[in-house]
Design an enzyme around this catalytic site. Structure first.
Site: not given
Ligand code: GLY
Length: 384
Positions: A147, A169, A211, A253, A263, A267, A271, A274, A278, A291
């Site tokens: 956990r 993430k 990025e 960031k 998000e 946040r 994207n 993206h 994707h 990517h």
């Molecule tokens: N890579 C996008 C984020 O971390 O929200």
């Protein structure tokens, strides 16, 4: 609620003395402010053994699983491990195959087996060393094993340094799409040794620079100007440019994540580019296109749509395209029918109520989201 960048101006790019060798110490610290889960992104050069000591002090774990990928393991794991073990932690190196295809449930299961085999318990920790695969997979293993146990990130690619390693993430891909299973699990720290970029192929440096350019485009016009006169120097790893550029991108960031960890709004701006990226990666079956390359194409598409939809002034897309091309990045999608892109966009997991939170530029250095239907993003007549 539409997310909108509302920071007042740029945090500025810090000047660098240009000395990167003879390091061994932290050269810059970027805080990620998340209450009791706050941590720092620490940057330096030629300091992997020092990083190991700092990580082991921060994690205070008797047993550590070091999750890494083959090329990185050979070059850098010994130096990092020397530091990690200096205070008595027992370290087990676990090497997973590189490439997005190994960010899957089968590899995750193997990691758990190796964790148990090494006797990891709730007082243990994970350290990830490598790019997005090591970080996302190792991070998710740490998030879910017993956990959740603590972890730290030691990213070795530009992309992981400025994006993937910061913000918690973690996750794996399913056959149906990228990152469909995962968790928010903040690391105890992110430790960057810019010297590890010397062994990164130029194509991957460029993909990571996508990025970096994204961060500037959505958030900081001054940083974008600064990069416009230095992008080649960045790719050549000019010491006067690399560290301040990474520090500024990490700070952007960190600021976004600190203000919107889960998000809920802001946040989403990260994207940018993206949505189409994707779709491109999915069509390519995650092979042959990096990517960052897909993101570069997706950003040009999104900037073009931002102008067409009246969000951004004319010329915004050209400026972005020019910088990406100078970085050696692709800017045009493969020639496929609109319907193929439309169906890929329509399954975007960030879609709600039939609409996508599409990130648009309001100009260079400023961005917001617009709730659009896939067919508005890709209008009839659009072609790749
Ligand atoms: N890579 C996008 C984020 O971390 O929200």
């Amino acid at each position: 609620m539409a997310a909108k960048k509302s920071a007042s101006g740029s945090g500025g790019v810090k000047a660098s003395s240009g000395r990167l060798s003879g390091g061994g110490r932290v050269r810059a610290k970027v805080p990620v402010s998340l209450g009791e889960r706050s941590y720092n992104v620490e940057l330096g050069s030629d300091w992997l053994t020092t990083i190991g000591r700092r990580v082991s002090g921060r994690l205070a774990a008797e047993r550590i699983a070091l999750v890494t990928v083959p090329t990185v393991a050979r070059r850098y794991a010994p130096m990092l491990t020397r530091g990690l073990t200096a205070k008595g932690s027992r370290v087990r190196r676990i090497v997973v195959p590189d490439g997005d295809a190994s960010k899957n449930l089968a590899q995750l299961g193997k990691l758990y087996d190796r964790f148990l085999d090494h006797g990891l318990d709730r007082g243990s920790a994970v350290v990830t060393l490598g790019g997005g695969v090591a970080g996302d997979l190792g991070g998710f293993a740490a998030a879910s094993f017993l956990r959740g146990i603590p972890f730290a990130q030691v990213p070795t690619t530009v992309l992981a340094m400025v994006d993937a390693s910061i913000g918690g993430k973690t996750g794996v891909n399913l056959a149906q799409g990228k990152n469909l299973v995962g968790a928010f699990h903040q690391p105890r720290g992110v430790y960057i040794d810019v010297a590890t970029l010397r062994s990164l192929p130029r194509r991957e440096r460029a993909a990571g620079a996508a990025e970096l350019i994204k961060a500037a485009a959505i958030w900081d016009a001054d940083f974008f100007d600064w990069l416009e006169s230095r992008i080649e120097a960045f790719l050549d790893l000019d010491p006067k440019v690399v560290l301040p550029a990474l520090e500024r991108a990490c700070a952007i960031k960190a600021e976004v994540v600190s203000r919107d960890e889960r998000e809920g709004g802001l946040r989403r701006l990260l994207n940018f580019g993206h949505t189409l990226a994707h779709a491109i990666e999915k069509h390519a079956r995650y092979r042959g296109v990096l990517h960052g390359e897909a993101v570069a194409i997706g950003m040009v598409f999104a900037a073009d749509r931002s102008e067409a939809l009246g969000f951004a002034p004319a010329g915004t897309c050209d400026r972005l395209t020019n910088l990406l091309e100078r970085a050696g990045l692709p800017t045009r999608p493969a020639d496929r029918p609109r319907s193929a892109y439309l169906s890929a966009i329509a399954v975007d997991k960030k879609k709600q109520g039939g609409k996508i939170h599409f990130v648009v530029l309001d100009g260079i250095g400023s961005s917001s989201t617009a709730a659009l239907r896939p067919q508005d993003i890709l209008p009839v007549g659009w072609s790749a």
